[in-house]
Scaffold this motif. Structure first.
Motif, short mmCIF file in Angstrom:
data_model
loop_
_atom_site.label_atom_id
_atom_site.label_comp_id
_atom_site.label_asym_id
_atom_site.label_seq_id
_atom_site.Cartn_x
_atom_site.Cartn_y
_atom_site.Cartn_z
N TYR A 130 -8.40 9.02 0.62
CA TYR A 130 -7.28 8.97 -0.32
C TYR A 130 -7.68 9.57 -1.68
N SER B 73 -8.40 13.33 -1.35
CA SER B 73 -7.20 14.15 -1.18
C SER B 73 -6.54 14.44 -2.53
N ARG B 74 -6.96 13.69 -3.57
CA ARG B 74 -6.41 13.95 -4.90
C ARG B 74 -7.33 14.86 -5.72
N GLY B 75 -8.43 15.29 -5.08
CA GLY B 75 -9.29 16.25 -5.76
C GLY B 75 -10.58 15.67 -6.30
N ILE B 76 -10.82 14.37 -6.04
CA ILE B 76 -12.03 13.73 -6.55
C ILE B 76 -13.12 13.86 -5.48
N MET C 56 -16.33 5.58 -8.10
CA MET C 56 -15.08 5.02 -8.62
C MET C 56 -14.69 3.75 -7.83
N PHE D 36 -1.54 18.80 -1.39
CA PHE D 36 -1.32 17.40 -1.73
C PHE D 36 -0.76 16.70 -0.50
N LEU D 37 -1.24 15.48 -0.24
CA LEU D 37 -0.69 14.69 0.86
C LEU D 37 -0.15 13.37 0.32
N ALA D 38 1.14 13.14 0.51
CA ALA D 38 1.70 11.83 0.18
C ALA D 38 1.52 10.96 1.42
N PHE D 39 0.83 9.84 1.25
CA PHE D 39 0.40 9.04 2.40
C PHE D 39 1.49 8.12 2.92
N PRO E 225 -0.52 4.37 1.60
CA PRO E 225 -1.46 4.64 0.51
C PRO E 225 -2.48 3.50 0.38
N GLN F 269 -6.21 6.13 -14.96
CA GLN F 269 -7.60 6.56 -14.89
C GLN F 269 -7.83 7.45 -13.66
N PHE F 270 -7.23 7.05 -12.56
CA PHE F 270 -7.35 7.76 -11.30
C PHE F 270 -6.78 9.17 -11.40
N ALA G 142 -8.53 12.85 -11.32
CA ALA G 142 -8.11 13.86 -10.35
C ALA G 142 -7.83 15.20 -11.05
N LEU H 42 -4.61 0.30 -8.67
CA LEU H 42 -3.86 1.27 -7.89
C LEU H 42 -3.38 0.68 -6.56
N ASN I 249 4.73 5.45 -6.32
CA ASN I 249 3.45 5.81 -6.91
C ASN I 249 2.93 7.14 -6.33
N GLU I 250 3.22 7.37 -5.05
CA GLU I 250 2.86 8.66 -4.45
C GLU I 250 3.64 9.79 -5.12
N GLN J 4 2.18 10.65 -8.45
CA GLN J 4 1.01 11.52 -8.31
C GLN J 4 1.42 12.95 -8.01
N LEU K 261 0.34 15.95 -10.40
CA LEU K 261 -0.61 16.95 -9.90
C LEU K 261 0.05 18.30 -9.65
#
Lengths: 455, 254
Positions: free
Chosen positions: A398, A401-404, A412, B84-87, B90, B100-101, B105, B145, B157-158, B161, B165
Motif C-alpha cells: 500500500y 504503491s504511493r511512491g514510498i 514508516m 496509482f491504485l485505489a485499493f 485500503p 504525513q503519509f 509520497a 491512516l 481517503n483513497e 490521495q 497525487l
C-alpha cells in the motif's frame, strides 16, 4: 524453603557489603543501619534468582550471565555535563538531579529553588531527617522477600529525594538522571551501582517526573535501581522512565508506587538499553478513587533481553488501572511482558485492562507475553490481551504503491507502531530525545530484520 | 499510455494458479476504461499486477507504460511514473497520519523525478483544500491512516490521495464496493473532475452501478482471466440486464 545449592553469587557482593557497612555505620542513623542489615540478610538468603523452574517471577529471564559476571564497587567516578546533555534528555529549565554511580552530584545537578519542591541528595535528606524519610524509605521496597530490592536496600547510601508540598503544582518537570561513569578508578571496567529514588508527592500536588538511566562507559555495568513513589490524596504524578544503558550492561529496576485516594499515577517507560533489562513496577491502589496508567515501549535487537514485570493491586473500591505496552523486536532478541492485576475482595467497582502488542521484525526474535488477572471481587470490569505479529506485505505494498520505497515504507510502519507511546512523552526536550533515539534504533532493528514484506 | 500484451500471471509459489491467461488491452491517453467481470474472473488481480503487487508473478507477456516495460519495476517506481491504485481494501496504518503519509509520497516522487519538493506550507494548503473537496471529516485525517475508518471513509481517503497525487493513470479496484449512493457519487465526482486529455482511468467493478455516474469510453468483460468482449458503454448495460452468463462456459454460473 530449602536450597539445593548455595544462593547464587552472594559471596561476590558480601565483601563489598562489609566494606560499605564499616564505612557507613558510624555516619548513618541507627534505623538505616538496621534496615541495611536486614536487607542484606534477605539477599544473602535469596541470592541472584538464577533458578527459573517454579519461579514465576523469573520464568522467562535467565540471570545466569548476571550471576556469573564480576563487578567492582569502587568510589563514584566523574562525568561531564556535556556528556549528560548529549546522551540523555535535558532542558535547563527543568529541575534536574544528577546521581553519578549512585552518589548525588551537586555540581552537575541543576536545581532552581522551585517553590513547593524539595529536591536533592537522598543522603542529605536522611542525615537531616527531612520530611518523612525515615517512615517512607524502604517501606514499599526492601523489606519483602525479593532479591534485588534487598540488594539495593543493603547498599542504601545516597541517591535522590523529591518531595512536593501539599497543593503544589509544578509547571516544569523534575528529572533524575542516574548515570554510570566510565571505568572505575581502580582500573576495573565493570561497576555495580544501586541507585535509590524516593518521591513523596503531597496531597493535591502535581508533578511530572523524568527518571533517566544512562551509561557513559562502553563496558558491562550492573545497575539495580529502586524507586519508591508515594502519591498523596488527590495528587497527580506523571512519570517517565528512560532506560538506555549500553548493550553489555544489566539493568534490574524496581519501582513501587503507593496511591492514596483519588490520586492519579501515569507512567510511560522507554526501554531500549541493556543486555538484560528488567522494569518491574508495582502500583498499590491503596484507597478508593485512585487511578493508574502504566505504559511503555521496548525495543530490542541483537541479543538483548527486555523484561517488563508490570503489576497493580486494587485494594479498595472504585479504582481503575490500565496497562498498555508495545514491543518492537529484531535480531535474536527476546522480550517478556508479564502483566498482573490483582483485584482484592473489597475492591468492588474496579476497572482493569491490560494489553501488550508486539511487532516482530525477525524470525530469531521472541516474545513471551503473559497478561493475567486475579479477581477476588465480584463487581469488576476487566479485559486483557496480547498479540505478536509481523508487518505484512499488503501494508507495505500500500505504501509502495504511493511512491514510498521499501526501506522508507518499513521505517514508516515501524515508527507508526511506536508513535502512540512516543506521544506520551509530553515535555518537548524529552519527546525530541526519545524520538531521536527511536528513529536511530529503528534503523538498527531494520538492518537485523528478515521478516518484513516476506509473507 | 498503457499497453498490455498477452499478460499472464499466477500467484507466487503456488503451482497451477494462473489467474490472468493472456490479456491484451490498450488504454489511450484521456480514456476511461471499465473492466467488468464476475467474482473470481481475475479483474482485481489485473489491477494489482499492473501496480506490481508481489503476491503475483508475471509468467508471460508484457506491460508497457508510454512504450516502456514496467513488469520488472517495484511498485514505488510505477508510482513515480504516474500510476496509482485505489485499493478495494485500503490498509490501516496505526501511527501514520494521512498528511504525513501523503507528504512523504509526494517527496519521494519529487526525489525520483529530480523535481523540487513542495514546501510544507504549500502542501498543507493543498491538503486542506482537497480534504474539503473530497468531503472527508477533517478530524478524521488527523488520526492514523484508515484506522477505525468506515468503509466509505476509507474510499474517500483513497479519493483524497488520488486528488493529491494527480496520477496520469489511475486504477480503481472495486472502489464502489460497500459504498452507499452518496459515497458513490463522491467517488464519481472525484473521477469526473479529474478526467482530462492527459489522464487515463481503469475502473474495475463487478456492478454497472458506478458506471451510471462515470461514463466509460470502453468497457471490457473479463471472465476466467481473459477478455471475452470489448465494447462501448452499452456493454455495461447489457451486463446489468443479463449478468455474465453469456460469457461463461456452459454449465458455469456467476
Amino acid at each position: 524453603m530449602t536450597f539445593a545449592t548455595v544462593p547464587a553469587a552472594v559471596e561476590k557482593y558480601s565483601t563489598a557489603f562489609e566494606a560499605a557497612e564499616t564505612r557507613k555505620n558510624s555516619e548513618s542513623p541507627a534505623w538505616l543501619n538496621s534496615t541495611r542489615r536486614q536487607a542484606w540478610a534477605t539477599f544473602s538468603e535469596l541470592g541472584i534468582p538464577t533458578r527459573r523452574r517454579g519461579n514465576e517471577l523469573w520464568k522467562y529471564t535467565n540471570l545466569r550471565p548476571l550471576a556469573e559476571a564480576e563487578f567492582s564497587f569502587g568510589e563514584a567516578g566523574s562525568v561531564s555535563l556535556d556528556a549528560l546533555k548529549s546522551n540523555g534528555p535535558w532542558d535547563d529549565s527543568w529541575d534536574t538531579i544528577v546521581v553519578v554511580d549512585g552518589v548525588y552530584s551537586d555540581s552537575l545537578s541543576n536545581l532552581h529553588g522551585t517553590s513547593g519542591l524539595v529536591a536533592g541528595s537522598l543522603a542529605s535528606a536522611i542525615s537531616s531527617g527531612s520530611g518523612e524519610v525515615e517512615r517512607l524509605l524502604s517501606s514499599l521496597a526492601g523489606r519483602e522477600e525479593y532479591a534485588f530490592t534487598a540488594l539495593n536496600t543493603a547498599f542504601i547510601d545516597d541517591g535522590a529525594y523529591v518531595q512536593i508540598a501539599e497543593d503544589s503544582s509544578l509547571d516544569s518537570p523534575v528529572q533524575v538522571v542516574f548515570v554510570t561513569s566510565g571505568p572505575g578508578h581502580d582500573g576495573d571496567s565493570s561497576r555495580a551501582t544501586y541507585p535509590r529514588l524516593l518521591v513523596d508527592a503531597g496531597e493535591n500536588s502535581s508533578l511530572t517526573l523524568i527518571e533517566t538511566y544512562i551509561n557513559l562507559s562502553g563496558s558491562a555495568q550492573l545497575t539495580v535501581p529502586v524507586v519508591e513513589i508515594f502519591a498523596g490524596r488527590g495528587s497527580v504524578v506523571r512519570h517517565h522512565r528512560v532506560q538506555m544503558e549500553n548493550e553489555q550492561s544489566f539493568h534490574i529496576g524496581t519501582t513501587r508506587v503507593n496511591q492514596l485516594a483519588d490520586s492519579t499515577f501515569s507512567s510511560t517507560t522507554f526501554a531500549v538499553g541493556a543486555s538484560i533489562g528488567r522494569n518491574d513496577i508495582h502500583t498499590q491502589l491503596a484507597e478508593p478513587g485512585a487511578e493508574c496508567t502504566l505504559r511503555g515501549l521496548y525495543m530490542t535487537g541483537g541479543q538483548q533481553h527486555q523484561d517488563q514485570e508490570i503489576s497493580t493491586t486494587h485494594a479498595k473500591p472504585h479504582c481503575s488501572s490500565h496497562q498498555y505496552y508495545k514491543g518492537i523486536l529484531s535480531g535474536r532478541s527476546r522480550a517478556v511482558f508479564s502483566g498482573k492485576v490483582v483485584v482484592e475482595r473489597d475492591a468492588q467497582k474496579s476497572i482493569a485492562d491490560q494489553k501488550d502488542l508486539n511487532l516482530l521484525l525477525s524470525r530469531g526474535a521472541e516474545i513471551d507475553a503473559k497478561p493475567s488477572l486475579e479477581i477476588y471481587a465480584d463487581d469488576v470490569k476487566a479485559a486483557h490481551g496480547a498479540t505478536a505479529g509481523h508487518v505484512d506485505r499488503n501494508t507495505l505494498f500500500y505504501l509502495q504503491s504511493r511512491g514510498i520505497d521499501e526501506d522508507a515504507a518499513k521505517a514508516m510502519l515501524v515508527r507508526g507502531f511506536a508513535e502512540e507511546m512516543l506521544d506520551d512523552f509530553k515535555p518537548k526536550a524529552l519527546r525530541d530525545f526519545v524520538e531521536r533515539v527511536t528513529d536511530y534504533r529503528i534503523k538498527i532493528l531494520l538492518d537485523e530484520s528478515d521478516t518484513i514484506g516476506t509473507a | 499510455m498503457l499497453e498490455i500484451k498477452n499478460l499472464q500471471a499466477s500467484v507466487v509459489d503456488i503451482e497451477d494458479s494462473e489467474i490472468l491467461r493472456g490479456i491484451d488491452l490498450r488504454v489511450n491517453k484521456g480514456e476511461v476504461h471499465a473492466i467488468m467481470g464476475p467474482n473470481g474472473s481475475g479483474k482485481s488481480t489485473l489491477a494489482n499486477v499492473l501496480m506490481g503487487r508481489l503476491d503475483y508473478e508475471v509468467t508471460g507477456g508484457d506491460i508497457l507504460l508510454e512504450g516502456k516495460s514496467i513488469v520488472d519495476l517495484p511498485p514505488e517506481q510505477r508510482a513515480h511514473l504516474g500510476m496509482f491504485l485505489a485499493f478495494q481494501y485500503p490498509a490501516e496504518i496505526p501511527g501514520v497520519r494521512p498528511w504525513q503519509f501523503l507528504k512523504a509520497a509526494l517527496d519521494a516522487r519529487a526525489d525520483a523525478r529530480g523535481e523540487e519538493k513542495m514546501t510544507v506550507r504549500n502542501f498543507s494548503k493543498l491538503f486542506d483544500e482537497k480534504v474539503e473537496a473530497v468531503g472527508i471529516n477533517p478530524q478524521l485525517v488527523k488520526r492514523s491512516l484508515n484506522e477505525g475508518f468506515s468503509g466509505g471513509e476509507k474510499k474517500r481517503n483513497e479519493m483524497l490521495q488520488l486528488e493529491i497525487l494527480q496520477p496520469s493513470l489511475a486504477i480503481l479496484d472495486e472502489t464502489d464496493s460497500g459504498l452507499d449512493v452518496d459515497a458513490l457519487r463522491i467517488v464519481a465526482e472525484g473521477v469526473n473532475s479529474m478526467r482530462s486529455p492527459d489522464r487515463s482511468f481503469i475502473i474495475v467493478t463487478h456492478y454497472q452501478r458506478l458506471l451510471n455516474y462515470i461514463r466509460p469510453d470502453v468497457v471490457h468483460i473479463l471472465v476466467q482471466g481473459k477478455i471475452m468482449k470489448t465494447g462501448g458503454p452499452e456493454l455495461a448495460l447489457e451486463v446489468e440486464k443479463d449478468g455474465y452468463r453469456n460469457y461463461l462456459p456452459a454449465g458455469a454460473t456467476a
